[in-house]
Write an enzyme that holds these catalytic residues in place. Sequence first.
Site, PDB file in Angstrom:
ATOM      1  N   SER A 106       3.642  31.891  17.150  1.00  0.00           N
ATOM      2  CA  SER A 106       3.395  30.228  17.228  1.00  0.00           C
ATOM      3  C   SER A 106       3.063  29.864  18.461  1.00  0.00           C
ATOM      4  O   SER A 106       1.813  30.699  19.146  1.00  0.00           O
ATOM      5  CB  SER A 106       4.412  29.937  16.570  1.00  0.00           C
ATOM      6  OG  SER A 106       4.486  29.057  16.182  1.00  0.00           O
ATOM      7  N   ASP A 245      -1.377  24.476  18.115  1.00  0.00           N
ATOM      8  CA  ASP A 245      -0.359  25.619  19.112  1.00  0.00           C
ATOM      9  C   ASP A 245      -1.209  27.172  18.607  1.00  0.00           C
ATOM     10  O   ASP A 245      -2.079  27.070  17.759  1.00  0.00           O
ATOM     11  CB  ASP A 245       0.411  25.601  18.387  1.00  0.00           C
ATOM     12  CG  ASP A 245       0.760  26.162  17.328  1.00  0.00           C
ATOM     13  OD1 ASP A 245      -0.129  25.729  15.858  1.00  0.00           O
ATOM     14  OD2 ASP A 245       1.825  26.277  16.799  1.00  0.00           O
ATOM     15  N   ASP A 247      -0.583  29.514  16.709  1.00  0.00           N
ATOM     16  CA  ASP A 247      -1.281  29.760  15.164  1.00  0.00           C
ATOM     17  C   ASP A 247      -1.887  29.057  13.815  1.00  0.00           C
ATOM     18  O   ASP A 247      -1.550  28.965  12.651  1.00  0.00           O
ATOM     19  CB  ASP A 247       0.295  30.512  14.202  1.00  0.00           C
ATOM     20  CG  ASP A 247       1.188  29.406  14.128  1.00  0.00           C
ATOM     21  OD1 ASP A 247       1.747  28.906  14.479  1.00  0.00           O
ATOM     22  OD2 ASP A 247       1.607  30.523  13.556  1.00  0.00           O
ATOM     23  N   ASP A 249      -0.219  25.995  13.072  1.00  0.00           N
ATOM     24  CA  ASP A 249       0.562  24.647  12.442  1.00  0.00           C
ATOM     25  C   ASP A 249       0.851  24.180  12.529  1.00  0.00           C
ATOM     26  O   ASP A 249       1.702  23.235  12.169  1.00  0.00           O
ATOM     27  CB  ASP A 249       1.135  25.299  11.193  1.00  0.00           C
ATOM     28  CG  ASP A 249       2.337  26.427  12.550  1.00  0.00           C
ATOM     29  OD1 ASP A 249       2.628  26.262  13.692  1.00  0.00           O
ATOM     30  OD2 ASP A 249       3.178  27.683  11.750  1.00  0.00           O
TER      31      ASP A 249
END
Length: 447
Positions: A106, A245, A247, A249
């Site tokens: 993430s 960010d 990834d 999400d």
Amino acid sequence: MNQRKYFGTDGVRGEVGVSPITPDFVMKLGHATGRVLRRHWRGDSHPTVLIGKDTRISGYMLEAALEAGLSSAGVDVMLTGPLPTPAIAYLTRALRHSAGLVISASHNPFQDNGIKFFDRLGDKLSDEAELEIEAEFDLGLRCVSSNELGKAKRLNDAVGRYVEFCKRAFPADLTLRGLKVVVDCANGAAYQVAPAVFHELGATVITVGASPDGVNINKGCGATHEAFIVEQVLKHGADVGIAVDGDADRLLMVDAKGRTYDGDQLVYIIAAHRAGKGELGGGVVGTQMTNYGLEAAFAKRGIEFARAKVGDRYVLEILRAKKWLIGGENSGHILCLDRHSTGDAIIAALEVLRALVEQNRSLAEAAADVELLPQALINVRIDKSSPWADKASVKAAMTHWQAALSGRGRILLRPSGTEPVVRVMVEASDAKLAREGAEAIAAAVAG
């Protein structure tokens, strides 16, 4: 319920090369996951697992390890390459696969990585499912016979499929024409998807943070480095800045004057607009970290508000239990359950832009009713085995500051589920008081 040994708030995460993020552990984790899937599988052929990843260099290594572990358990694998975490949730459901796995850490730096899990419906795994995988993990590798091994292939049109899914979340009778938008992809998983979505919906797009090299993910860019997106919006004279960010999400947005809007403010914009159109579908869910100012703003509008534990999976649990649609965290994880089953920065940004376009308002105007209380957040790095919560100094600091803030603020002290840190958050009517309290409690935790 039994304590989980390997799973944290969102899957398994850590520094690459240090347990548990090692090739042997990840292969065994894949094998255990495959064994559990086979146990519950009722089809004629093998279960199939979709594997996506972000742009970290370690993703190649961990992808191979996961593939080997799943195959050894008799599970087929489909690989997408770099793709946002919510894209894997969607494609797992759309393709009727048994599960989806995302290799990502993430918003963490490139040295970290991890595995996120989705079930066949695109939902985060339940605690019970994670415990079942951990129990299977402890039984060790037991490779199936050669004729039962799983196969692997690549899904070549994954990016295009997801771009179209995101575009369908935006009303067909609306356009983003006339908007100049800076999109910061954090050199991460959204670098191929996010610019295409906003461009194809009509916006003039300036793309930044879209040159991943394996080690620059989240480095000085993306939703956790707001100074960069602010600089780019002002530099290009853009109307709006959108930062995700690594990834994709998590979402941060910026207006034309360089003012930033966090998850609390963006949730308000979405929910207030929907309430005005009669489309809210109940109340809104936040977390223990949600600013009290958001709760107060919803109360003024007569919108019910509930708090969950920190983590979008817990927000989702309460949304499902109450049959509501909108929830999120101030960190920028935002859920719109009539659009997607999980938090999605691109979908959330489109919901915000829809509100702005339909109301002909700026971000500042749409968020004006939310008066956020000052919050001070300090991350204290700790050894995971540290008994920090039992320290007399920590208890004394908490007692003192709870008394000092009585009626004027609140304190939240919690270990991160994704990093070896304790998060100290103090919210107060005065910024100086919030900072002093957070620093004093953080010093006690660190000492």
